[in-house]
Design a protein around this motif. Structure first.
Motif, PDB file in Angstrom:
ATOM      1  N   TYR A   4       0.862  -1.176   0.000  1.00 40.18           N
ATOM      2  CA  TYR A   4       0.000   0.000   0.000  1.00 40.18           C
ATOM      3  C   TYR A   4       0.899   1.226   0.000  1.00 40.18           C
ATOM      4  O   TYR A   4       1.953   1.234   0.638  1.00 40.18           O
ATOM      5  CB  TYR A   4      -0.893  -0.009   1.237  1.00 40.18           C
ATOM      6  CG  TYR A   4      -1.991   1.015   1.207  1.00 40.18           C
ATOM      7  CD1 TYR A   4      -3.165   0.772   0.510  1.00 40.18           C
ATOM      8  CD2 TYR A   4      -1.861   2.225   1.877  1.00 40.18           C
ATOM      9  CE1 TYR A   4      -4.189   1.714   0.478  1.00 40.18           C
ATOM     10  CE2 TYR A   4      -2.871   3.169   1.848  1.00 40.18           C
ATOM     11  CZ  TYR A   4      -4.032   2.899   1.145  1.00 40.18           C
ATOM     12  OH  TYR A   4      -5.039   3.832   1.110  1.00 40.18           O
ATOM     13  N   LEU A   5       0.491   2.269  -0.712  1.00 41.75           N
ATOM     14  CA  LEU A   5       1.281   3.484  -0.823  1.00 41.75           C
ATOM     15  C   LEU A   5       0.580   4.664  -0.161  1.00 41.75           C
ATOM     16  O   LEU A   5      -0.601   4.889  -0.383  1.00 41.75           O
ATOM     17  CB  LEU A   5       1.526   3.829  -2.301  1.00 41.75           C
ATOM     18  CG  LEU A   5       2.196   5.175  -2.580  1.00 41.75           C
ATOM     19  CD1 LEU A   5       3.644   5.168  -2.085  1.00 41.75           C
ATOM     20  CD2 LEU A   5       2.146   5.497  -4.066  1.00 41.75           C
ATOM     21  N   VAL A   6       1.336   5.424   0.624  1.00 43.09           N
ATOM     22  CA  VAL A   6       0.890   6.710   1.138  1.00 43.09           C
ATOM     23  C   VAL A   6       1.782   7.735   0.445  1.00 43.09           C
ATOM     24  O   VAL A   6       3.007   7.714   0.613  1.00 43.09           O
ATOM     25  CB  VAL A   6       1.030   6.806   2.674  1.00 43.09           C
ATOM     26  CG1 VAL A   6       0.652   8.198   3.158  1.00 43.09           C
ATOM     27  CG2 VAL A   6       0.175   5.747   3.348  1.00 43.09           C
ATOM     28  N   ILE A  50       5.885   4.612   1.332  1.00 45.69           N
ATOM     29  CA  ILE A  50       5.520   5.992   1.635  1.00 45.69           C
ATOM     30  C   ILE A  50       6.542   6.906   0.981  1.00 45.69           C
ATOM     31  O   ILE A  50       7.742   6.621   1.014  1.00 45.69           O
ATOM     32  CB  ILE A  50       5.420   6.223   3.163  1.00 45.69           C
ATOM     33  CG1 ILE A  50       4.922   7.620   3.484  1.00 45.69           C
ATOM     34  CG2 ILE A  50       6.713   5.899   3.870  1.00 45.69           C
ATOM     35  CD1 ILE A  50       4.484   7.819   4.925  1.00 45.69           C
ATOM     36  N   THR A  51       6.072   7.962   0.349  1.00 46.76           N
ATOM     37  CA  THR A  51       7.011   8.893  -0.269  1.00 46.76           C
ATOM     38  C   THR A  51       7.799   9.612   0.823  1.00 46.76           C
ATOM     39  O   THR A  51       7.347   9.739   1.953  1.00 46.76           O
ATOM     40  CB  THR A  51       6.279   9.908  -1.159  1.00 46.76           C
ATOM     41  OG1 THR A  51       5.316  10.609  -0.389  1.00 46.76           O
ATOM     42  CG2 THR A  51       5.622   9.233  -2.357  1.00 46.76           C
ATOM     43  N   ALA A  56       8.155  12.414   6.048  1.00 41.53           N
ATOM     44  CA  ALA A  56       8.623  13.535   6.867  1.00 41.53           C
ATOM     45  C   ALA A  56       7.483  14.161   7.659  1.00 41.53           C
ATOM     46  O   ALA A  56       7.708  14.754   8.716  1.00 41.53           O
ATOM     47  CB  ALA A  56       9.287  14.580   5.977  1.00 41.53           C
ATOM     48  N   MET A  57       6.262  13.990   7.180  1.00 44.09           N
ATOM     49  CA  MET A  57       5.107  14.541   7.898  1.00 44.09           C
ATOM     50  C   MET A  57       4.660  13.635   9.041  1.00 44.09           C
ATOM     51  O   MET A  57       3.823  14.023   9.851  1.00 44.09           O
ATOM     52  CB  MET A  57       3.931  14.754   6.938  1.00 44.09           C
ATOM     53  CG  MET A  57       4.135  15.884   5.966  1.00 44.09           C
ATOM     54  SD  MET A  57       2.645  16.294   5.051  1.00 44.09           S
ATOM     55  CE  MET A  57       2.678  15.099   3.733  1.00 44.09           C
ATOM     56  N   VAL A  75       8.814   1.199   3.612  1.00 40.51           N
ATOM     57  CA  VAL A  75       9.785   1.549   2.576  1.00 40.51           C
ATOM     58  C   VAL A  75       9.528   2.982   2.126  1.00 40.51           C
ATOM     59  O   VAL A  75       8.443   3.279   1.630  1.00 40.51           O
ATOM     60  CB  VAL A  75       9.667   0.597   1.358  1.00 40.51           C
ATOM     61  CG1 VAL A  75      10.661   0.972   0.279  1.00 40.51           C
ATOM     62  CG2 VAL A  75       9.834  -0.843   1.786  1.00 40.51           C
ATOM     63  N   GLU A  76      10.510   3.841   2.332  1.00 38.51           N
ATOM     64  CA  GLU A  76      10.394   5.219   1.840  1.00 38.51           C
ATOM     65  C   GLU A  76      10.870   5.250   0.405  1.00 38.51           C
ATOM     66  O   GLU A  76      11.935   4.724   0.086  1.00 38.51           O
ATOM     67  CB  GLU A  76      11.253   6.165   2.672  1.00 38.51           C
ATOM     68  CG  GLU A  76      10.661   6.488   4.012  1.00 38.51           C
ATOM     69  CD  GLU A  76      11.459   7.535   4.753  1.00 38.51           C
ATOM     70  OE1 GLU A  76      11.866   8.557   4.138  1.00 38.51           O
ATOM     71  OE2 GLU A  76      11.687   7.327   5.950  1.00 38.51           O
ATOM     72  N   ILE A  77      10.068   5.878  -0.453  1.00 37.53           N
ATOM     73  CA  ILE A  77      10.440   5.960  -1.863  1.00 37.53           C
ATOM     74  C   ILE A  77      10.565   7.426  -2.274  1.00 37.53           C
ATOM     75  O   ILE A  77       9.860   8.288  -1.761  1.00 37.53           O
ATOM     76  CB  ILE A  77       9.419   5.234  -2.764  1.00 37.53           C
ATOM     77  CG1 ILE A  77       8.030   5.863  -2.652  1.00 37.53           C
ATOM     78  CG2 ILE A  77       9.366   3.755  -2.436  1.00 37.53           C
ATOM     79  CD1 ILE A  77       7.033   5.344  -3.659  1.00 37.53           C
TER      80      ILE A  77
END
Length: 102
Positions: A4-6, A50-51, A56-57, A75-77
């Motif tokens: 899932y992506l945020v 998550i981007t 960062a938020m 995983v940060e992308i």
């Protein structure tokens, strides 16, 4: 198991949807925390992507999820403009995680 992506970025969200990964678009810290909370309620979530800007938020919950050592894997992308991290990011991350200078 699902991913899932945020994302704070519409382009990243569309790109991941083309790859079969659903997600949500966020613009504020409150929206980010709510999206992560909703994702964590998914019973078969294996990867939470998550981007970097969205992460960062919500630094506190991202750090808690990483320290927990359980699924989902966080995983940060980077977005389409590239990563904001330095070239030695991975080395620093390992050093902080295990306390050994490499």
């Amino acid at each position: 198991m699902k991913a899932y992506l945020v994302s704070d970025n519409h382009d990243s969200l569309v790109g991941m949807r083309l790859a079969g990964i659903e997600g949500t678009l966020v613009h504020t810290p409150d929206e980010t925390y709510a999206a992560i909370g909703n994702a964590l309620k998914m019973h078969n979530l294996a990867i939470l992507a998550i981007t970097e800007k969205a992460a960062a938020m919500a630094e506190e919950i991202i750090q808690q999820l990483r320290e927990r050592g359980d699924l989902p894997l966080v995983v940060e992308i980077p977005d389409r403009f590239g990563t904001k991290r330095g070239p030695d990011f991975l080395t620093r991350y390992v050093q902080e995680a295990i306390g050994v200078k490499m």
